[in-house]
Scaffold this motif. Structure first.
Motif, PDB file in Angstrom:
ATOM      1  N   LYS A 274      -7.970  -0.186 -11.844  1.00  0.00           N
ATOM      2  CA  LYS A 274      -7.342  -0.818 -10.696  1.00  0.00           C
ATOM      3  C   LYS A 274      -7.852  -2.251 -10.665  1.00  0.00           C
ATOM      4  O   LYS A 274      -9.058  -2.481 -10.686  1.00  0.00           O
ATOM      5  CB  LYS A 274      -7.718  -0.062  -9.426  1.00  0.00           C
ATOM      6  N   HIS A 275      -6.929  -3.191 -10.632  1.00  0.00           N
ATOM      7  CA  HIS A 275      -7.297  -4.601 -10.712  1.00  0.00           C
ATOM      8  C   HIS A 275      -6.577  -5.368  -9.612  1.00  0.00           C
ATOM      9  O   HIS A 275      -5.402  -5.151  -9.362  1.00  0.00           O
ATOM     10  CB  HIS A 275      -6.889  -5.158 -12.080  1.00  0.00           C
ATOM     11  N   ARG A 276      -7.335  -6.253  -8.990  1.00  0.00           N
ATOM     12  CA  ARG A 276      -6.733  -7.124  -7.980  1.00  0.00           C
ATOM     13  C   ARG A 276      -7.299  -8.511  -8.165  1.00  0.00           C
ATOM     14  O   ARG A 276      -8.510  -8.724  -8.079  1.00  0.00           O
ATOM     15  CB  ARG A 276      -7.028  -6.614  -6.585  1.00  0.00           C
TER      16      ARG A 276
ATOM     17  N   GLU B 106       0.817  -1.210   0.000  1.00  0.00           N
ATOM     18  CA  GLU B 106       0.000   0.000   0.000  1.00  0.00           C
ATOM     19  C   GLU B 106       0.853   1.263   0.000  1.00  0.00           C
ATOM     20  O   GLU B 106       0.521   2.249  -0.663  1.00  0.00           O
ATOM     21  CB  GLU B 106      -0.928  -0.008   1.221  1.00  0.00           C
TER      22      GLU B 106
ATOM     23  N   TRP C  48      -1.944  -4.858  -5.979  1.00  0.00           N
ATOM     24  CA  TRP C  48      -2.851  -4.210  -6.912  1.00  0.00           C
ATOM     25  C   TRP C  48      -2.106  -3.918  -8.201  1.00  0.00           C
ATOM     26  O   TRP C  48      -0.935  -3.559  -8.174  1.00  0.00           O
ATOM     27  CB  TRP C  48      -3.347  -2.880  -6.354  1.00  0.00           C
TER      28      TRP C  48
ATOM     29  N   GLU D 257       1.993   1.869  -3.526  1.00  0.00           N
ATOM     30  CA  GLU D 257       0.859   2.339  -4.327  1.00  0.00           C
ATOM     31  C   GLU D 257       0.557   3.811  -4.044  1.00  0.00           C
ATOM     32  O   GLU D 257       0.352   4.602  -4.967  1.00  0.00           O
ATOM     33  CB  GLU D 257      -0.377   1.488  -4.050  1.00  0.00           C
TER      34      GLU D 257
END
Length: 184
Positions: free
Chosen positions: A169-171, A149, A178, A152
């Motif tokens: 944003k893809h997880r 985080e 991420w 990011e």
């Protein structure tokens, strides 16, 4: 021969990830036609194949792991749009403990002037924060796998200050990271 018949598939025990793993969902935000893509963390060329299929004219493919670089070179022999470089990415240029060379993001961006950057480099994405702002001016988009985080947040702040917006944003449900896409 179809346009993807050139692609080399290494033995299963030498593959990282799977071919085309949701690439449209993760990397499909941009028009890559006629562009130069800096593909950092290129593995054996699966993302290079995706970018080429979307019209990229050149892929600067950075891979540090020996086995993946060997297979990346096999794909580069089959498609001259792929320029493989056996490098790691760090804060300074040096030889690391894996006996391979490292280079900075700043040098990569300055030398190759990419239109797009894909960064899947196992924490080395954090060094993008140290790139001088002026080098981001030509870049149209970035797709960055963020391992943490704090990384990011610092990358998002840097790129927002440089005129980028978060466009995706893809997880993956099994992931702890991420993938964030930034565009203008």
């Amino acid at each position: 021969m179809s346009e993807n018949d050139w692609f080399y598939y290494p033995p299963l025990n030498e593959r990282l990830g799977i071919d085309n793993e949701e690439y449209e969902k993760v990397y499909g935000y941009f028009n890559y036609s006629g562009s130069i893509v800096l593909d950092a963390g290129a593995d054996w060329g699966t993302t290079a194949k995706f970018f080429i299929s979307k019209g990229a004219k050149k892929i600067i493919a950075i891979e540090q792991a020996d086995i993946h670089f060997k297979n990346l070179c096999e794909n580069a022999k089959r498609n001259n749009k792929i320029i493989p470089l056996h490098l790691g990415i760090h804060l300074s240029d040096f030889h690391n403990n894996q006996n391979s060379l490292s280079i900075t993001w700043e040098k990569l961006i300055f030398c190759f002037e990419p239109d797009f950057i894909k960064a899947d480099v196992e924490l080395a994405e954090r060094y993008l924060v140290d790139v001088p702002n002026k080098l981001f001016k030509k870049i149209k988009g970035l797709v960055i796998e963020c391992h943490g985080e704090d990384i990011e947040i610092s990358l998002t702040e840097k790129l927002l200050r440089n005129g980028f917006n978060i466009i995706g944003k893809h997880r993956d449900s099994s992931s702890i990271y991420w993938v964030v896409s930034f565009g203008r």
